[in-house]
Write a protein that holds these residues in place. Structure first.
Motif, PDB file in Angstrom:
ATOM      1  N   SER A 136       0.931  -1.140   0.025  1.00 30.00           N
ATOM      2  CA  SER A 136       0.029   0.079  -0.118  1.00 30.00           C
ATOM      3  C   SER A 136       0.725   1.259   0.001  1.00 30.00           C
ATOM      4  O   SER A 136       2.077   1.262   0.505  1.00 30.00           O
ATOM      5  N   PRO A 137       0.253   2.338  -0.516  1.00 27.98           N
ATOM      6  CA  PRO A 137       1.358   3.305  -1.069  1.00 27.98           C
ATOM      7  C   PRO A 137       1.915   4.205   0.290  1.00 27.98           C
ATOM      8  O   PRO A 137       1.087   4.252   1.194  1.00 27.98           O
ATOM      9  N   GLY A 138       2.869   4.773   0.145  1.00 30.75           N
ATOM     10  CA  GLY A 138       3.428   5.655   1.117  1.00 30.75           C
ATOM     11  C   GLY A 138       3.920   5.279   2.370  1.00 30.75           C
ATOM     12  O   GLY A 138       4.616   4.420   2.555  1.00 30.75           O
ATOM     13  N   GLN A 139       3.487   6.110   3.208  1.00 31.64           N
ATOM     14  CA  GLN A 139       3.975   6.046   4.664  1.00 31.64           C
ATOM     15  C   GLN A 139       3.848   4.639   5.357  1.00 31.64           C
ATOM     16  O   GLN A 139       4.803   4.260   6.085  1.00 31.64           O
ATOM     17  N   ILE A 140       2.706   3.980   5.065  1.00 31.79           N
ATOM     18  CA  ILE A 140       2.570   2.734   5.653  1.00 31.79           C
ATOM     19  C   ILE A 140       3.736   1.721   5.496  1.00 31.79           C
ATOM     20  O   ILE A 140       4.221   1.109   6.613  1.00 31.79           O
ATOM     21  N   ASN A 141       4.050   1.671   4.333  1.00 33.18           N
ATOM     22  CA  ASN A 141       5.140   0.604   4.149  1.00 33.18           C
ATOM     23  C   ASN A 141       6.405   1.188   4.798  1.00 33.18           C
ATOM     24  O   ASN A 141       6.842   0.117   5.526  1.00 33.18           O
ATOM     25  N   GLU A 142       6.651   2.344   4.834  1.00 34.76           N
ATOM     26  CA  GLU A 142       8.043   2.731   5.373  1.00 34.76           C
ATOM     27  C   GLU A 142       7.745   2.461   6.872  1.00 34.76           C
ATOM     28  O   GLU A 142       8.837   2.283   7.590  1.00 34.76           O
ATOM     29  N   HIS A 143       6.797   2.910   7.397  1.00 36.90           N
ATOM     30  CA  HIS A 143       6.281   2.747   8.796  1.00 36.90           C
ATOM     31  C   HIS A 143       6.776   1.312   9.395  1.00 36.90           C
ATOM     32  O   HIS A 143       7.533   0.999  10.376  1.00 36.90           O
ATOM     33  N   PHE A 144       6.045   0.232   8.494  1.00 35.89           N
ATOM     34  CA  PHE A 144       6.284  -0.881   8.952  1.00 35.89           C
ATOM     35  C   PHE A 144       7.771  -1.417   8.961  1.00 35.89           C
ATOM     36  O   PHE A 144       8.086  -2.241   9.616  1.00 35.89           O
ATOM     37  N   CYS A 145       8.240  -0.994   7.726  1.00 38.07           N
ATOM     38  CA  CYS A 145       9.705  -1.283   7.625  1.00 38.07           C
ATOM     39  C   CYS A 145      10.428  -0.911   8.648  1.00 38.07           C
ATOM     40  O   CYS A 145      11.403  -1.722   9.131  1.00 38.07           O
ATOM     41  N   GLY A 146      10.196   0.293   9.129  1.00 35.92           N
ATOM     42  CA  GLY A 146      11.101   0.717  10.333  1.00 35.92           C
ATOM     43  C   GLY A 146      11.031  -0.054  11.675  1.00 35.92           C
ATOM     44  O   GLY A 146      11.900  -0.529  12.267  1.00 35.92           O
ATOM     45  N   LEU A 147       9.751  -0.425  11.863  1.00 39.12           N
ATOM     46  CA  LEU A 147       9.218  -1.406  12.883  1.00 39.12           C
ATOM     47  C   LEU A 147       9.986  -2.707  12.924  1.00 39.12           C
ATOM     48  O   LEU A 147      10.820  -3.228  13.841  1.00 39.12           O
TER      49      LEU A 147
END
Lengths: 203, 203, 203, 203
Positions: B110-121
């Motif tokens: 899914s686009p944008g932030q969510i991806n990066e957010h979970f990657c970070g976690l």
DNA sequence: GATGAATGAGTTTTCATTCAT
DNA sequence: TATGAATGAAAACTCATTCAT
């Protein structure tokens, strides 16, 4: 490529990328350059298409590890061949494997035979690994570990690796050597470092 | 239990059993004993509901392993605590974890932030394990292995175990002791396994 | 008119004209001026819609003939009232009756309760007629005929008339008087012509 | 049995059981042990297949009642033979008759000739019965009733009986004798019933 | 004559979402 | 805050029909 093969290829790709539920039959048809009806002519339902993909893959995987396990040499060497085959198989069938892993959970809920069918196949996979370990324990190439539990642990490693790799959240570097080494240290009786250990207590 | 909590609980259960796409909002509403509209009042969309579930879980997991890793003792002991915490966490949050594992793949698309957010976690999770191993290497409780790759391998084991357990195709017996032992043999320096080895050669 | 009623009205008309299978839900929605989804919101399936129509009609028919049969006077008079009610009911509910007659065959194949449910209703209809005839035999207004078989024969006449009328292959003229007369000659003990007959053999 | 006949037989059975729309051409093909294409070879379309079935049946019915009506004896005797022929025909061609009755309504809507064609056939059927009654009135074996309306009423009885029998909602017992008696009481002049009446009063 | 793969328009149904109350 | 009737786009699936072999 026959239409049937085109459909299987398109479905595999789309199921891998978007999931079974997320890939519409109309998309598959478009991708495969056939009419929607053609898909239902060859596979009676969308679920059948999924089962075909999964079944084909699992069958060929089982054939592969059987062959890898049955070669010459010690049990540990057989297990090493199985792990290496696994690695190659993973990269050769990336999409189909992703499909199987993504959708197994739904397949395992579907009624009757399908569930049992796949249970049987997965158990065969564990069995092959268990036999390698048992053989290795007998011939002294593998430590005296509980064979079946250990086969499961190796299975976890392989499954986990694939899930993480295909999930796309984590950048997984090439690490085959380290993977083998990790197992070898835990399992092999006469690993290089073990030799050193034995040297130390010097029989 | 507030309506919001009832909705989260119902959604977690249904997403775990039927998948995100497979669970209709109307089902969730029924299970939670609220009207459909109420769900959209508390969570703006179905996807938001999923993100809430995933986010809550991952945050609490990270907090848990951080605490486990930060205790006293050697690096190996810290890693052992992390593995044990993991085990307990798995059984305490079975359904939510299943949801996260089932749907991660779609979230990551899914686009944008969510991806990066979970990657970070997820990267934070790997980092904690890496730090345990680095600490262990320094204090001599863990063999001199490549820390990050090895943390990944341990991660594979945990992920793989959970997937296989929740897939339902394979009967997985209780095996915590063997799990720890498998890691210890591969990672821990000398001590425990060396003792056994010494026993053998020193008889 | 509520949306639910509009849907029932539109469906009744279209099922009557084009048959259950021949009337698409999309047509019904258009005719009723609602969205397709609204139909499935009120009636869970197309079949349910059909059952609603049939059930409503059969229930109101049974109430009607019960009332007609229960009035004062002889058994023959009761039967006459039933036949007249039938005539009025036919013209008042032309479309719904057509639906019931067209689709009964499929309903009677559908599984479980529905079949039994409708069997029960139709048997009640026969019972009312049978009771009229039994009463008439007792009070001397109807000849001593086998009551149930005769009720069936009267039923055939009514059913047949309706089928032929709605089929549209045959032009059926107004014939209520003749219809009653046909039955009266066959059933009534003291019909005008019978009076003459009796006069003839003049006791 | 030629392939053409096998197709007709299979279609008749399936149309009777499931209705014209409810029976797929593929089902008919399977039942008849031919390929789908073969059906379109022999009958240009599915509707043609239906028309063939209906036409064959109606033609042979008309031939039958013509022969029954044209025999020797009184008009009432001719009508009795027609009713008896009808009974035998019903049980001999149960499925085809069911098809005709189920689908007449749709045929009568289809454009142009077909409608008129079937109208003509049905009118011929009524005509034969009317002629019997007219003859009976002339020769004194039938009461002086309006011939055509009465023919229609007899037609209703036959049609109604068949519909109820094939609908499957009501258990219809064997009742040929009672059926004839019902008509005789209503139609036949003096003789048989008068005899009974005379017996009663003349005791 | 016979086949069956291929088609695509049409069917019922599902479902996330909106909105007036 | 809570409701549930209403929506319409999209889904899986069906099916009569065509046509190359």
């Amino acid at each position: 490529m026959t239409k049937r093969e085109a459909i299987l290829a398109a479905a595999t790709m789309l199921f891998a990328r978007q999931g079974y539920k997320g890939a519409a039959v109309s998309e598959i048809a478009e991708q495969a350059n056939v009419a929607q009806g053609t898909i239902f002519h060859h596979f009676k339902s969308k679920e059948n298409l999924l089962i075909s993909i999964c079944d084909d893959l699992v069958q060929s995987y089982i054939a592969g590890i059987r062959e890898a396990a049955s070669g010459p040499g010690s049990g540990w060497e057989a297990l090493e061949r199985v792990l290496k085959f696994n690695e190659k198989f993973s990269s050769d069938h990336h999409d189909s494997i992703t499909v199987v892993f993504r959708e197994t959970r739904d397949l395992s809920r579907s009624p009757g035979q399908i569930n049992e069918h796949f249970c049987g196949l997965v158990n065969q996979i564990i069995d092959v690994k268990t036999q390698c370990i048992e053989k290795g324990i007998k011939d002294g190439s593998i430590r005296p570990v509980p064979a079946q539990l250990t086969a499961l642990l190796v299975h976890f490693l392989l499954i986990g690796k694939f899930h993480v790799e295909t999930e796309g959240l984590l950048e997984v570097p090439e690490m085959n050597a380290e993977f083998l080494e990790f197992c070898r240290r835990s399992l092999a009786a006469q690993a290089p470092s073990a030799v050193l250990d034995e040297d130390k207590c010097g029989g």
